[in-house]
Write an enzyme that holds these catalytic residues in place. Structure first.
Site, PDB file in Angstrom:
ATOM      1  N   ALA A  10       0.821  -1.220   0.000  1.00  0.00           N
ATOM      2  CA  ALA A  10       0.000   0.000   0.000  1.00  0.00           C
ATOM      3  C   ALA A  10       0.850   1.264   0.000  1.00  0.00           C
ATOM      4  CB  ALA A  10      -0.942   0.002   1.206  1.00  0.00           C
ATOM      5  N   ARG A  82      15.773   0.754  -3.070  1.00  0.00           N
ATOM      6  CA  ARG A  82      17.225   0.745  -2.892  1.00  0.00           C
ATOM      7  C   ARG A  82      17.685   2.051  -2.276  1.00  0.00           C
ATOM      8  NH1 ARG A  82      21.768  -0.566  -7.604  1.00  0.00           N
ATOM      9  NH2 ARG A  82      23.619  -0.141  -6.348  1.00  0.00           N
ATOM     10  N   HIS A 175      14.418  -3.810 -17.284  1.00  0.00           N
ATOM     11  CA  HIS A 175      13.976  -2.560 -16.659  1.00  0.00           C
ATOM     12  C   HIS A 175      15.168  -1.944 -15.942  1.00  0.00           C
ATOM     13  CE1 HIS A 175      11.339   0.408 -15.032  1.00  0.00           C
ATOM     14  NE2 HIS A 175      11.418  -0.037 -13.793  1.00  0.00           N
TER      15      HIS A 175
END
Length: 309
Positions: A10, A82, A175
């Site tokens: 969420a 990260r 990606h």
């Protein structure tokens, strides 16, 4: 009958995706997160926007998976971002544990669902989810190309002064910094991009696209969420509404584009069955080489998973 969509995580991306899905008013959405109060609070906020934006409040927040039973689509956005002191290998191994756990919980209650992975590093996390689920590749894939392509289209629109709606483009590959914007397939109002923009400027647009996520991090201090959330929603719409959209997604390749046993971004047809077709483009020799190099970079990241088991 309304569709049932469960979004795990969420945070900003998950919540944005939840609202974009809710706005089309065809599905009930469950937002799951381990942080107490977070999914419930975001669900309450999104529901309260319904009367203003014209959709019915059918979104619930929860800290467990009980209410997810029988979901048509599962979206996994859970994971840690990260940080500056975290290596790429640290991120892979940390999120491997998170994605494994949430995937196992979600699929147990929705064994016939379609699973969309959003967690980073995206390509590697798709492998994790597929290994845990044991589902066919048609039902386990990732969101990346829709987002990367949207950024490419935006930059082209600004460069040409044309509407972004008239820019057609595709970004394939992993990606990351070695993603492959397919310039040969890029048009503005049907006119090839190379006829409108110089080679030097095209290269600048390609490079900005590759660094687009990092540019947002530099400006925001955190990862982007509006565009990623919207990209997730577009994929969910295509599946839930059986739209048969051809969109760039991270799919498991079994020989397509000369790549075996690897999740990579390629154009696919998305419909009620998930990935219903992998579309193979006629790439230039340069683009083929770039895609092969991108595959090598993805294999290196995925190799960290193999080493940690």
């Amino acid at each position: 009958m309304r569709k049932k969509i469960t979004i795990v995580g969420a945070g900003n991306v998950g919540a944005t995706a939840a609202q974009e899905i809710a706005r089309l008013d065809y599905a009930d959405v469950l937002l799951v997160d381990i942080k107490e109060g977070l999914p419930q609070g975001k669900a309450l906020d999104i529901n309260s926007a319904g009367p203003v934006l014209g959709y019915e409040p059918n979104l619930v927040g929860a800290n467990g998976y009980e209410q997810s039973e029988g979901s048509d689509i599962l979206v996994v956005t859970a994971g840690v971002p990260r940080t500056g002191d975290m290596s790429r290998d640290d991120l892979v191994t940390t999120n491997e544990g998170i994605v494994s756990t949430v995937t196992r919980e979600a699929i147990e209650r929705s064994p016939d669902a379609i699973l969309i992975v959003v967690s980073n590093p995206l390509d590697a996390m798709c492998h994790v989810a597929k290994d845990v689920a044991g589902w066919p590749r048609e039902r386990v894939f990732g969101m990346a190309g829709v987002l990367d392509t949207a950024r490419f289209r935006t930059f082209i629109s600004w460069e040409t002064g044309a509407s972004a709606k008239d820019v057609q483009a595709l970004v394939l590959g992993g990606h990351g910094d070695q993603m492959v914007p397919i310039v040969s397939a890029t048009t503005v109002g049907g006119v090839p991009l190379r006829k409108l923009v110089s080679a030097e400027r095209i290269e600048a647009l390609v490079e900005r696209t590759r660094k687009g996520g990092g540019e947002c991090v530099q400006l925001l201090g955190t990862s982007a969420w509006y565009a990623p959330g919207a990209a997730v929603a577009q994929m969910v719409h295509a599946i839930a509404l059986d739209q048969k959209r051809v969109l760039p997604c991270t799919a498991y390749l079994d020989g397509e584009y000369g790549i075996e046993g690897l999740y990579m971004g390629v154009p696919v047809k998305l419909g009620a069955g998930g990935i219903e077709e992998i579309v193979e483009l006629d790439l230039s020799e340069q683009e083929k080489g770039e895609l092969a190099r991108s595959a090598d970079a993805v294999r290196e990241v995925v190799g960290v998973l193999a080493g940690s088991r």
